[in-house]
Every structure is written in C-alpha cells, then in structure tokens.
Design an enzyme around this catalytic site. Structure first.
Site, PDB file in Angstrom:
ATOM      1  CE1 TYR A 165      -3.897   2.274   0.361  1.00  0.00           C
ATOM      2  CE2 TYR A 165      -2.868   3.092   2.646  1.00  0.00           C
ATOM      3  CZ  TYR A 165      -3.742   3.031   1.787  1.00  0.00           C
ATOM      4  OH  TYR A 165      -4.740   4.058   1.843  1.00  0.00           O
ATOM      5  CE  LYS A 169      -3.618   5.007  -1.759  1.00  0.00           C
ATOM      6  NZ  LYS A 169      -4.454   5.555  -2.738  1.00  0.00           N
TER       7      LYS A 169
END
Length: 303
Positions: A165, A169
């Site tokens: 993640y 990001k």
C-alpha cells in the site's frame, strides 16, 4: 450556486466511504457526477456489483442532482476508458477526476504474497495511471481539468504491515506531481490527499495492542469521510493550487512538505566509504527522519 456549477466529475470508489461523500458533495456543489464503483469488497477479490453505485446515484437524484452509475474497475485500462466515455456520452464533458478507489491486503513484507503485492499496486498505482491516462488528453485539449488523487500517510510517513500500500501510494504522489508540472501550461491541475477517516478499509487494519486500539477509536469517532470530501471538492474547483500534498484529519488541514535537501556536506578530496561512515553520517544524523509511524508525527488528538 456551488463551486462546481457546470462541471462534470468522475468519482471512483464512490459507493461508500470517502468516495461516496465526494460524489454526494460534488453533486450538491453543482456538478454532474459519474459514480464509479466496482461494488467489490475491501480486499478487491469480489466480482463486483453495480448496485452500490446506483444507490448513490439514486441518493443524488433524490436531492435534485444529476448522476449516472458506472461499475468498471480502475485496475482495468479499458474500464477506465469507458468511465471517461460515459461522462462524455451522458453529460458532454469531463472536468474533474476524484480517485479514492482502493483496496487493502495488509501483511508484513517478509510474509507478503506476490498476489497481495500485485493486487494493491494494480488498484492504487495502476488505477491512478489508468483513469488519468484515459482523461489527460481531453483535459489538455479543453485546457481545463483537475485531478484529486489519494495518497496515504502509510506511504509518506510509513506504517508497518503495509509495504504494498505504501509503495503504491508513494507512486501516486510522484505521478500527481509530474501531471501537475506537465499540465501547468494547459490549466490541468493535480493534487493529492492523505486522508484520516474511518472507512471500510481502515476497519480491516488489525488491532494488536492498546495503543493501536486507541488510535483506531479516535479515527472512528473524530475523523469522518465527509470531512475529507470538503477538501477533495475544494481541490476540484477552479483555483491555482496544483502539485501539492494535503492531509485531511478531522477538522484539521495540513499542507505537507515534499522531499527537498535537509543537509549537505562537501569533501573536496571526495568521499570514500570510511569517511562517509565516520564523518558524513554522524553529521547528518540529527536531520535524519526516524522510523516512527503516523502516530509519532501526529501526536495530538484530532480536532
């Protein structure tokens, strides 16, 4: 009169959480909205369901707004293209893309499966690329367009168990910055938000100790998705703000720093490993960010 009067907005992941609040608020502020949501679960493994997106469309229409549902996946390049085509077919234009669609597959990096890595990268980073690439030429041709992308403090600060993640990001942050730089002469803007909000995704984060339990409870009670939507819609409206990273945390807004030199050292005779270890690193130590997570940076209760 709303700040988005006459605009057409595509919101991804808009059936629930931050996406839904962005779609509903955008419509309230005068936009015509394409409500995109695959209808899948938080882990992204479901086949999808058009029903949740249609429910948001029905809510917008009941309040007097205009909206259409779309159930394509941001991770599918053709699907992203169809979202843009649907906006053009239904409303004759597209002015804004708000892209909070996401999934989580949390796991310590040394235990992470390739599938969990690929799934998160595909939705967050590839998804951001797909919707931006499908719309960028249209924005440049009409010399009007705004992207509101979503990063995370898990990336820009760090969070254990979220390597996939965080990597995705941080990639979104770089993508947004370049789109903003390249789009400046064509009135194409791009900004990103790192949101604090209680959503289905946040609810899946394991609570393993008292400190993390308290942190999750604070997020649930004091940091709402509708508060994040206020910033997302403001960034969708015409302005000269572009290339920035914001944090929305309850009633707090933060403009975040972006990587710039913190400390420089010069050695006229050049550096070697020993001199770096003995001189450069010790001199720079005080300026090196520590390995603390978000809680060590935002140490106070949300306002």
């Amino acid at each position: 009169m709303g700040v988005l009067d006459g605009k057409v907005v595509l919101v991804t992941g808009a059936a629930r959480g931050i996406g839904k609040e962005c779609a509903v608020l955008a419509a309230r502020e005068g936009a015509k909205v394409v409500v995109n949501d695959l209808g899948g679960g938080v882990s992204g493994g479901d086949s999808g369901d058009a029903g949740p997106a249609q429910e948001v469309v029905d809510e917008i229409k009941a309040a007097g707004g205009e909206a259409v549902a779309n159930s394509d996946s941001v991770s599918d390049r053709k699907g992203a293209g169809h979202m843009v085509e649907q906006a053009m077919d239904e409303f004759g234009s597209l002015n804004v893309v708000i892209n909070p669609a996401g999934i989580l597959r949390d796991k310590m990096f040394h235990k992470m499966d390739d599938e969990d890595w690929d799934a998160v990268i595909n939705v967050h980073l590839q998804g951001a690329y797909n919707v931006a690439r499908a719309s960028i030429q249209h924005f440049r041709d009409q010399e009007d367009g705004a992207y509101v992308m979503f990063t995370s403090t898990s990336g820009i600060i760090g969070n254990i168990g979220q390597a996939n993640y965080a990597a995705a990001k941080m990639g979104v942050a770089g993508l947004s910055r370049i789109i903003a730089m390249e789009g400046a002469m064509k009135n194409v803007r791009s900004n990103i938000i790192a949101p604090f909000a209680w959503t289905r995704m946040i609810a899946t984060i394991p609570v393993k100790d008292e400190e993390s339990a308290k942190r999750v409870e604070r997020m649930k009670n004091a940091m709402r998705a509708d508060q994040v939507a206020q910033l997302a819609v403001a960034l969708s409206a015409p302005s000269d703000v572009s290339g920035q990273i914001f944090v929305a945390r309850g009633n707090e807004l933060f403009l975040m720093s972006q990587p710039r030199p913190l400390r420089g050292m010069t050695r006229m005779e050049g550096w070697d490993p020993t001199s770096i270890l003995e001189h450069a690193f010790p001199a720079m130590k005080a300026d090196m960010p520590d390995l603390g997570n978000t809680g060590s940076v935002f140490t106070w209760e949300p306002v």
